[in-house]
Structure formats: C-alpha cells, structure tokens
Design a protein around this motif. Sequence first.
Motif, short mmCIF file in Angstrom:
data_model
loop_
_atom_site.label_atom_id
_atom_site.label_comp_id
_atom_site.label_asym_id
_atom_site.label_seq_id
_atom_site.Cartn_x
_atom_site.Cartn_y
_atom_site.Cartn_z
N MET A 1 43.44 15.31 22.47
CA MET A 1 44.67 14.54 22.58
C MET A 1 44.66 13.43 21.53
O MET A 1 43.65 12.78 21.31
CB MET A 1 44.76 13.94 23.99
CG MET A 1 45.91 13.03 24.15
SD MET A 1 46.19 12.24 25.75
CE MET A 1 44.86 12.66 26.76
N ASP A 2 45.79 13.23 20.90
CA ASP A 2 45.94 12.21 19.87
C ASP A 2 45.94 10.83 20.52
O ASP A 2 46.71 10.56 21.45
CB ASP A 2 47.24 12.47 19.12
CG ASP A 2 47.44 11.53 17.95
OD1 ASP A 2 46.51 10.76 17.63
OD2 ASP A 2 48.53 11.56 17.37
N LEU A 3 45.07 9.94 20.03
CA LEU A 3 44.94 8.60 20.61
C LEU A 3 46.23 7.80 20.47
O LEU A 3 46.61 7.08 21.41
CB LEU A 3 43.77 7.86 19.94
CG LEU A 3 43.45 6.49 20.51
CD1 LEU A 3 43.11 6.58 22.01
CD2 LEU A 3 42.32 5.85 19.74
N SER A 4 46.91 7.90 19.34
CA SER A 4 48.17 7.16 19.17
C SER A 4 49.21 7.60 20.19
O SER A 4 49.94 6.77 20.73
CB SER A 4 48.71 7.37 17.75
OG SER A 4 47.86 6.78 16.81
N TRP A 129 53.56 3.69 17.77
CA TRP A 129 54.81 4.28 17.27
C TRP A 129 54.74 4.44 15.75
O TRP A 129 55.07 5.49 15.22
CB TRP A 129 56.01 3.41 17.65
CG TRP A 129 57.29 3.92 17.07
CD1 TRP A 129 58.14 4.82 17.64
CD2 TRP A 129 57.86 3.57 15.81
NE1 TRP A 129 59.20 5.06 16.80
CE2 TRP A 129 59.05 4.31 15.67
CE3 TRP A 129 57.49 2.72 14.77
CZ2 TRP A 129 59.87 4.22 14.56
CZ3 TRP A 129 58.30 2.63 13.66
CH2 TRP A 129 59.48 3.38 13.56
N TYR A 130 54.28 3.40 15.08
CA TYR A 130 54.17 3.44 13.62
C TYR A 130 53.22 4.56 13.19
O TYR A 130 53.53 5.32 12.27
CB TYR A 130 53.70 2.09 13.08
CG TYR A 130 53.50 2.09 11.59
CD1 TYR A 130 54.59 2.03 10.73
CD2 TYR A 130 52.22 2.19 11.05
CE1 TYR A 130 54.41 2.05 9.36
CE2 TYR A 130 52.04 2.21 9.68
CZ TYR A 130 53.13 2.15 8.84
OH TYR A 130 52.95 2.18 7.48
N ARG A 131 52.08 4.66 13.84
CA ARG A 131 51.11 5.71 13.48
C ARG A 131 51.67 7.10 13.75
O ARG A 131 51.41 8.03 12.99
CB ARG A 131 49.81 5.49 14.23
CG ARG A 131 49.05 4.30 13.71
CD ARG A 131 47.71 4.16 14.34
NE ARG A 131 47.00 3.03 13.76
CZ ARG A 131 45.96 2.48 14.30
NH1 ARG A 131 45.45 2.95 15.42
NH2 ARG A 131 45.38 1.45 13.71
N LEU A 132 52.42 7.25 14.81
CA LEU A 132 53.03 8.55 15.09
C LEU A 132 54.09 8.90 14.04
O LEU A 132 54.30 10.08 13.76
CB LEU A 132 53.65 8.56 16.49
CG LEU A 132 52.63 8.60 17.64
CD1 LEU A 132 53.33 8.34 18.97
CD2 LEU A 132 51.88 9.91 17.66
N LYS A 135 52.51 10.64 11.08
CA LYS A 135 52.05 12.01 11.31
C LYS A 135 53.13 12.79 12.07
O LYS A 135 52.95 13.10 13.24
CB LYS A 135 50.77 12.03 12.12
CG LYS A 135 49.70 11.08 11.68
CD LYS A 135 48.48 11.26 12.55
CE LYS A 135 48.51 10.25 13.66
NZ LYS A 135 47.30 10.23 14.45
N PRO A 136 54.25 13.10 11.45
CA PRO A 136 55.33 13.75 12.19
C PRO A 136 54.95 15.11 12.77
O PRO A 136 55.46 15.48 13.81
CB PRO A 136 56.47 13.89 11.18
CG PRO A 136 55.85 13.68 9.84
CD PRO A 136 54.58 12.90 10.05
N ASP A 137 54.03 15.81 12.14
CA ASP A 137 53.62 17.11 12.68
C ASP A 137 52.83 16.93 13.98
O ASP A 137 52.95 17.71 14.90
CB ASP A 137 52.82 17.91 11.66
CG ASP A 137 51.59 17.14 11.15
OD1 ASP A 137 51.66 15.89 11.07
OD2 ASP A 137 50.58 17.78 10.84
N LYS A 138 52.03 15.88 14.07
CA LYS A 138 51.25 15.61 15.29
C LYS A 138 52.15 15.06 16.39
O LYS A 138 51.92 15.30 17.55
CB LYS A 138 50.13 14.61 15.00
CG LYS A 138 49.12 15.12 14.03
CD LYS A 138 47.80 15.14 14.68
CE LYS A 138 46.79 15.62 13.64
NZ LYS A 138 45.57 15.99 14.21
#
Length: 143
Positions: A1-4, A129-132, A135-138
């Motif tokens: 799971m992605d931490l962001s 939110w910024y980190r997501l 990485k739009p694919d994630k």
Amino acid sequence: MDLSKFIYRAAAIIAGIGWVVSILATIVNGETVFHFLQFISGHSFEYHPMLDYWMKMAGLAFAFVGLGFLYCGIKWKEGLKYGLYFGLFQILSCIGVLLSLARMDIDSMIYLADVAFFLGTGIPMTIAWYRLQQKPDKASSSI
C-alpha cells in the motif's frame, strides 16, 4: 500500500469525524450543549435561545464540512480533486483559531486540541495530496 495514499485517507477520515461530531450540537438539547461548553471552557455563562440557535446552525454547517472530508477519505479517487482545498482549509482554520486567541483573553486549553487537530490532519493531508499528484499512475490504483 502506498504510504501517501494511506496518510491522505487517514487524515481526511480523522478530520471528517472531528467535524461531523458537531452534529451533536444540532441534535442534543441546547441546555445540555451549553453545560458541556461550560465544562470544557471552565467558565460559567448563561443559556440563551439565540445562542442555542447559532450553536445548532454552526453544528450543522460543521457536520457538512465533515462530510466533505469523509468523501475525500472514503471515495478518495473522486475526492482527490478536493484534497488540496480540504487540507488547506484545516491549516487556515488553525490560523483563524490562533488569530482569535491572540485577540481574546481565553485561558481554556481546548484551543490546543483544536490547533493539534487542524495541523495534525491538514498538514499530512496536504503533503500526501501533493505527493499523490506527483504519481498519477499510483493515485489511480485501489487500496
């Protein structure tokens, strides 16, 4: 799971619950709400129907803010477009509380809880939110 993704969703859901709980001011008897406010403020003040009315209206409005946060956290893919707005809303709410405290002589420690709530959810939500967004694919994958 992605931490962001986890941080974004957790911050949004915690903020949502923190705001939605205000619906109790609308549902619960006004005098009971005033007794609770006296307890947490450490000050005595007189019940007045007009203040009760405004408390109920504020509780309802706060609950709707909370629903927006819950939407961002639960339906996070759709709600991600509002994430920056809601994260910054928390940070700006904290600034508003701090400015109010600077103008008022209130010795209640409840404001420290508000500051911790606003910053403890707003900053992580905004950063995640910024980190997501980087990485739009994630961001489009599911949890």
